[in-house]
Enzyme design. Structure first.
Site, PDB file in Angstrom:
ATOM      1  N   CYS A  45      13.676  10.226   7.691  1.00  0.00           N
ATOM      2  CA  CYS A  45      13.456   9.783   9.075  1.00  0.00           C
ATOM      3  C   CYS A  45      14.736   9.873   9.897  1.00  0.00           C
ATOM      4  O   CYS A  45      14.682  10.091  11.101  1.00  0.00           O
ATOM      5  CB  CYS A  45      12.896   8.384   9.076  1.00  0.00           C
ATOM      6  SG  CYS A  45      13.771   7.300   7.962  1.00  0.00           S
ATOM      7  N   GLY A  50       2.221   4.052  13.606  1.00  0.00           N
ATOM      8  CA  GLY A  50       2.814   2.789  14.071  1.00  0.00           C
ATOM      9  C   GLY A  50       2.015   2.194  15.225  1.00  0.00           C
ATOM     10  O   GLY A  50       1.762   0.986  15.266  1.00  0.00           O
ATOM     11  N   GLU A  83       9.353   0.818  11.061  1.00  0.00           N
ATOM     12  CA  GLU A  83      10.402   1.825  10.855  1.00  0.00           C
ATOM     13  C   GLU A  83       9.718   3.168  11.017  1.00  0.00           C
ATOM     14  O   GLU A  83       8.953   3.578  10.147  1.00  0.00           O
ATOM     15  CB  GLU A  83      10.965   1.736   9.429  1.00  0.00           C
ATOM     16  CG  GLU A  83      11.719   0.477   9.113  1.00  0.00           C
ATOM     17  CD  GLU A  83      13.121   0.462   9.673  1.00  0.00           C
ATOM     18  OE1 GLU A  83      13.501   1.412  10.397  1.00  0.00           O
ATOM     19  OE2 GLU A  83      13.825  -0.515   9.398  1.00  0.00           O
ATOM     20  N   GLU A 125       9.215  15.521  15.826  1.00  0.00           N
ATOM     21  CA  GLU A 125       9.704  15.370  14.456  1.00  0.00           C
ATOM     22  C   GLU A 125       8.961  16.332  13.525  1.00  0.00           C
ATOM     23  O   GLU A 125       7.754  16.246  13.388  1.00  0.00           O
ATOM     24  CB  GLU A 125       9.507  13.934  13.979  1.00  0.00           C
ATOM     25  CG  GLU A 125      10.152  13.691  12.640  1.00  0.00           C
ATOM     26  CD  GLU A 125       9.953  12.268  12.154  1.00  0.00           C
ATOM     27  OE1 GLU A 125       8.846  11.739  12.265  1.00  0.00           O
ATOM     28  OE2 GLU A 125      10.939  11.698  11.640  1.00  0.00           O
ATOM     29  N   LYS A 139       0.869  -1.187   0.000  1.00  0.00           N
ATOM     30  CA  LYS A 139       0.000   0.000   0.000  1.00  0.00           C
ATOM     31  C   LYS A 139       0.904   1.234   0.000  1.00  0.00           C
ATOM     32  O   LYS A 139       1.440   1.629   1.026  1.00  0.00           O
ATOM     33  CB  LYS A 139      -0.888  -0.020   1.243  1.00  0.00           C
ATOM     34  CG  LYS A 139      -2.228   0.683   1.110  1.00  0.00           C
ATOM     35  CD  LYS A 139      -2.182   2.183   0.889  1.00  0.00           C
ATOM     36  CE  LYS A 139      -1.991   3.001   2.127  1.00  0.00           C
ATOM     37  NZ  LYS A 139      -1.750   4.434   1.814  1.00  0.00           N
TER      38      LYS A 139
END
Ligand code: NAP
Ligand code: MG
Length: 498
Positions: free
Chosen positions: A300, A249, A266, A400, A190
């Site tokens: 990331c 996540g 990840e 982040e 996906k």
């Protein structure tokens, strides 16, 4: 804007073709009857419409992947035949590399030089590397008891769901497909809604490379309440491999609980990039720029917290801002562009919001600090931005941003910087710049992160494991470690007693 486009638009034909889902070896329309548009981030223009897969499409794709795994040709072919298909896929991507590079730049916004010289070659290398693993998967024999013959089999897990983000669209697909296919799994990919195109073009080449029907299925669409969620809570999916935000996540982990499918994650990062006074300052300045502005900061493992030894703070800052203020920002299709737009309007707004938060927290703008005006205003651009006077406990230093925003934090001594570097929820990567070998190794051991660079930044290699500590996820992709993510170990006991 004068766009210097030296090559013809090689992806024109692909852009004109319908963008369907790849299910069971065929390109088909979505059961939802819906389409969504994907845009060029440099201009806000619609590139094309893409089929929007939903739960019913995921069900179909999982059925196809299950059939291919349990009863298809895929299980009967040799490891060498599997390797040859993967090598053929690598060759086909390489043959169409310029087309892929353009597609990636149009859909994601990244500079064409990065697509051409980083993303696409890394994709080819990933498929070649994992093709090599097909013939090297082995079990073991364990002879502890003379009355029994005991051995292990390393088996594919089965049907794997793979959900990827938009920052390196094709490379993330390759990191997922490579090891999954090498180990003999079947899969449903996906792609991110913002960047579905290169994965669909890859799907065409998957068929050309001869993979049997149902082995690789690609369902474009959305995440929450849609295709992504249907994949992660599907009771007949054996494993989910996810790359994306930590928030997502957590949703994936919850969704996996129904059948306790395997999960590898990840997630994000907030890497400390530490420069000591004894470092090669010019090299560290270049490393800091690459660390935060590569891919518009949408990386990331980006070095978003720059820790500067107080002794060199001012000298370093003047060299850094001088270089950054000269960076050429523009349309990624322009060969001279060094920094492109963010991937979406939403992402641009998120980055600008964080710039506002940093200003509110009292950080000082050393350069950038807003969106460019003029020709670039149509696109999703944010100027490369550096904040000084940042404290490690400010939101700009802890959350982040995933954009071209650098927080500069001064430090005094090894213990101070090691403590500050580790005071963060993430642990994907970090870097140390110093000419003192002892200091380098000591800090490499102290930084709680899956990757530490010494006198370099953003180095990746398909053979070197990559993954997170703490909230940056679990499991290691790349190298031999990803083989563990895509196989089960079975122990077999044979009674030899008379
Ligand atoms: P994201 O919002 O988490 O999306 C990632 C993928 O998950 C997309 O395909 C998304 O679909 C899908 N998704 C969203 N919600 C879902 C749900 N509830 N269930 C199942 N799937 C769902 O992340 P992003 O904004 O695309 O990417 C940026 C993030 O990725 C950053 O935090 C970055 O650090 C992280 N990242 C990590 C790595 C790494 O290797 N550690 C690499 C790259 C990026 P839609 O696109 O349709 O929403
Ligand atoms: Mg998203």
């Amino acid at each position: 804007m004068a766009v210097v486009q030296e090559k013809p638009l090689l992806c024109k034909d692909f852009l004109a073709r319908p963008k369907q889902l790849l299910i069971d070896g065929k390109f088909v329309d979505a059961e939802t009857g819906n389409m969504f548009e994907t845009r060029n981030p440099a201009t806000d223009e619609v590139l094309c419409q893409v089929q929007e897969g939903g739960k019913a499409d995921i069900d179909k794709a999982v059925k196809a992947a299950r059939k291919a795994f349990e009863h298809g040709k895929w299980r009967k072919i040799t490891a060498t035949q599997r390797a040859n298909m993967m090598l053929k896929l690598a060759d086909l991507v390489e043959k169409n590399a310029d087309e892929f590079a353009q597609l990636e730049t149009l859909d994601n916004g990244k500079p064409i030089k990065e697509s051409r010289y980083f993303d696409i070659p890394a994709v080819v290398e990933t498929f070649r590397y994992y093709a090599g693993w097909c013939t090297k998967l082995e079990g073991e024999t364990i002879s502890n008891n003379p009355d029994f013959f005991t051995y292990t089999l390393r088996e594919p897990i089965g049907v794997v769901g793979q959900i990827i983000p938009w920052n390196f669209p094709l490379l993330m697909a390759a990191w997922k497909l490579g090891p999954a296919l090498a180990c003999g799994n079947t899969l449903i990919l996906k792609p991110a809604e913002q960047t579905p195109l290169s994965a669909l073009r890859l799907g065409e080449l998957v068929l050309e490379a001869g993979f049997p029907e149902g082995v690789v299925n690609i369902v474009t669409g959305f995440g929450a309440n849609s295709a992504g969620e249907a994949l992660s809570n599907h009771m007949d999916v054996d494993k989910i491999a996810f790359t994306g935000e930590d928030k997502t996540g957590r949703e994936i982990v919850k969704a996996s609980a129904g059948n306790l499918k395997r999960v590898s994650l990840e997630l994000g990062g907030k890497a400390p990039n530490i420069v000591f006074a004894d470092a090669d300052i010019d090299a560290a300045v270049k490393g800091a720029i690459m660390g935060i502005f590569f891919n518009q900061g949408q990386v990331c493992c980006a070095g978003s917290r720059l820790f500067l030894d107080k002794k060199i703070h001012d000298e370093f800052m003047s060299k850094l801002t001088e270089r950054v203020s000269k960076m050429r920002q523009g349309n990624g299709m322009d060969e001279s562009t060094q920094i492109g737009p963010q991937v979406s309007r939403e992402q641009q707004e998120r980055v600008l919001k964080y710039i506002g938060i940093a200003k509110g927290e009292g950080a000082a703008v050393a350069c950038g600090g807003d969106a460019p005006a003029g020709d670039l205003a149509k696109g999703y651009f944010v100027k490369p931005t550096i904040f000084t006077g940042v404290h490690n406990d400010m939101r700009i230093a802890q959350e982040e941003v995933f954009g071209p925003v650098l927080s500069v934090i001064p430090f005094e001594g090894v213990d101070d910087v090691a403590d500050q570097a580790n005071k963060i929820a993430f642990g994907l990567s970090g870097a140390v710049w110093t000419s003192d070998v002892k200091k380098a190794h000591k800090l490499a051991a102290r930084i709680k992160a899956g990757t530490v660079w010494v006198n370099t930044f953003n180095m990746l290699d398909v053979a070197v494991p990559f993954g997170g500590y703490k909230m940056s996820g679990y499991g290691r992709e790349l190298g031999k470690h990803s083989i563990d993510l895509y196989t089960n170990i079975k122990s077999v006991w044979v009674n030899l007693q008379d």
